[in-house]
Design a protein around this motif. Structure first.
Motif, short mmCIF file in Angstrom:
data_model
loop_
_atom_site.label_atom_id
_atom_site.label_comp_id
_atom_site.label_asym_id
_atom_site.label_seq_id
_atom_site.Cartn_x
_atom_site.Cartn_y
_atom_site.Cartn_z
N ARG A 1 -36.77 -66.05 33.67
CA ARG A 1 -37.21 -67.38 34.13
C ARG A 1 -38.34 -67.94 33.26
O ARG A 1 -38.67 -69.11 33.35
N GLY B 1 -47.02 -80.32 35.30
CA GLY B 1 -45.90 -79.98 36.18
C GLY B 1 -46.36 -79.66 37.59
O GLY B 1 -47.54 -79.69 37.92
N PHE C 1 -45.11 -73.90 41.07
CA PHE C 1 -43.79 -73.25 41.03
C PHE C 1 -43.71 -72.04 41.96
O PHE C 1 -42.75 -71.28 41.92
N TYR D 1 -43.99 -75.60 33.89
CA TYR D 1 -43.47 -74.24 33.86
C TYR D 1 -42.00 -74.29 33.45
O TYR D 1 -41.09 -74.21 34.28
N ASP D 2 -41.80 -74.45 32.14
CA ASP D 2 -40.45 -74.69 31.63
C ASP D 2 -40.34 -74.16 30.20
O ASP D 2 -41.18 -73.36 29.76
N ASP D 3 -39.33 -74.62 29.48
CA ASP D 3 -39.07 -74.13 28.13
C ASP D 3 -40.16 -74.47 27.13
O ASP D 3 -40.22 -73.89 26.04
N THR D 4 -41.04 -75.40 27.48
CA THR D 4 -42.12 -75.75 26.56
C THR D 4 -43.17 -74.64 26.44
O THR D 4 -44.08 -74.73 25.61
#
Length: 329
Positions: free
Chosen positions: A211, A261, A264, A182-185
């Motif tokens: 976010r 990941g 979150f 759960y990120d920029d990817t």
């Protein structure tokens, strides 16, 4: 891949806040009262998993109505899933009628045994994700036991038991995907969620708050969570977001996908019932206490039977905290 797709499609084929808000006003003004009510509501919902009634074995009007059903209708009517692997599903390899089985199904049988004296006195109704609250409100079911997260928005519509499972939102994607979590990817990626799920509301809020990448595509929603796995297998979406407990089960159905990941969020599953069914809420909370304490045929046994193959042998991460009963009426 073909095996995973076939299994997922087979499961599919088996399927027969509004908040008050106002500016602060002077003493006695309507705006001031509305603001005070909203503040109290927000404070009460700071821990939605604690907003339930204390356990009790006393009967009441809801339980009396269930027990008053006659003949073949004398059953507990429970809304469940029938395509969530290891939770509520029909195993096509079990033979016979492929009866519903899984962790949630065990709990439903336990509740029926306590209330009606017969663990098999249950009428299961398959309820899509986006129909869980309406099914309770419309009286189509007595309760929903269907990996249903307790949250503030839902507490406006239904009542919940104490938590019986802890999980969190997590990402599922092909093993070969460059998505790492759960990120920029996730920028520019299409993400599938179930309509009416906490996954969808969380992603929408996170994208609004910055976010989640603004160009993440949340346009693909489906009635049932397993449909997202099929969309992923067909290459129609890049990732799926759902509860980690469900994502682990989906990964077990298809070895070409994996969890990406860490979770979150932190969320808790509860049994959902009508808002005014206080006697039933209290009884279910007592049953949950007994189920958790039962070392031979309780919570731990159901975890070992159904979930350890997909979630691991250590249930500590999934055990809910000691319940608190903050709701007074």
């Amino acid at each position: 891949m073909a095996v995973g797709c076939a299994l997922a499609v087979l499961f599919v084929l088996l399927l027969p806040l509004v908040r008050s808000h106002g500016e602060s006003g002077g003493p006695g003004t309507g705006h001031g009262l509305a603001h005070g009510s909203a503040t109290r509501a927000a404070e009460e919902c700071a821990a939605p998993e604690k907003q339930t009634l204390a356990p009790s074995g006393a009967d009441g009007p809801t339980i009396d109505e269930i027990r008053g059903r006659e003949g073949e209708k004398r059953k507990l009517i429970v809304g469940v899933d029938q395509n969530s692997y290891r939770w509520g599903y029909r195993d096509p390899n079990s033979g016979g009628d492929a009866e519903l089985e899984g962790f949630d199904i065990d709990l439903a049988h336990r509740i029926a045994e306590d209330i009606l004296g017969d663990a098999d006195a249950v009428q299961f109704k398959a309820i899509p994700t986006n129909q869980r609250e309406p099914a309770i409100q419309d009286g189509r079911v007595d309760m929903v036991v269907r990996t249903m997260t307790i949250n503030c928005a839902r507490l406006e519509k239904v009542a919940f038991s104490a938590p019986y499972f802890r999980t969190g939102q997590q990402l599922l994607a092909p093993k070969t995907s460059p998505i790492t979590g759960y990120d920029d990817t996730l920028a520019g990626r299409s993400i599938c969620t179930a309509a009416g799920s906490t996954a969808l509301s969380t992603l929408e809020q996170d994208r609004k708050d910055g976010r989640l990448a603004a160009d993440a595509d949340l346009g693909t929603t489906v009635p049932n969570q397993l449909d997202c796995l099929v969309r992923l297998q067909l290459g129609e979406v890049d990732a799926v977001v759902t509860d980690g407990a469900l994502a682990a089960s989906q990964a077990a159905q298809d070895p070409t996908v994996q969890l990406k990941g860490d979770p979150f969020t932190t969320e808790y599953y509860g049994v959902a019932m009508k808002k005014d069914a206080d006697d039933l809420v209290r009884r279910v909370n007592r049953i949950l206490e007994q189920w958790r304490a039962d070392r031979s045929d309780g919570w731990r046994n159901s975890y070992d039977t159904w979930l350890s193959p997909t979630m691991g042998d250590d249930p500590a991460r999934s055990e809910p905290p000691a319940p608190e009963y903050l709701r007074r009426s």
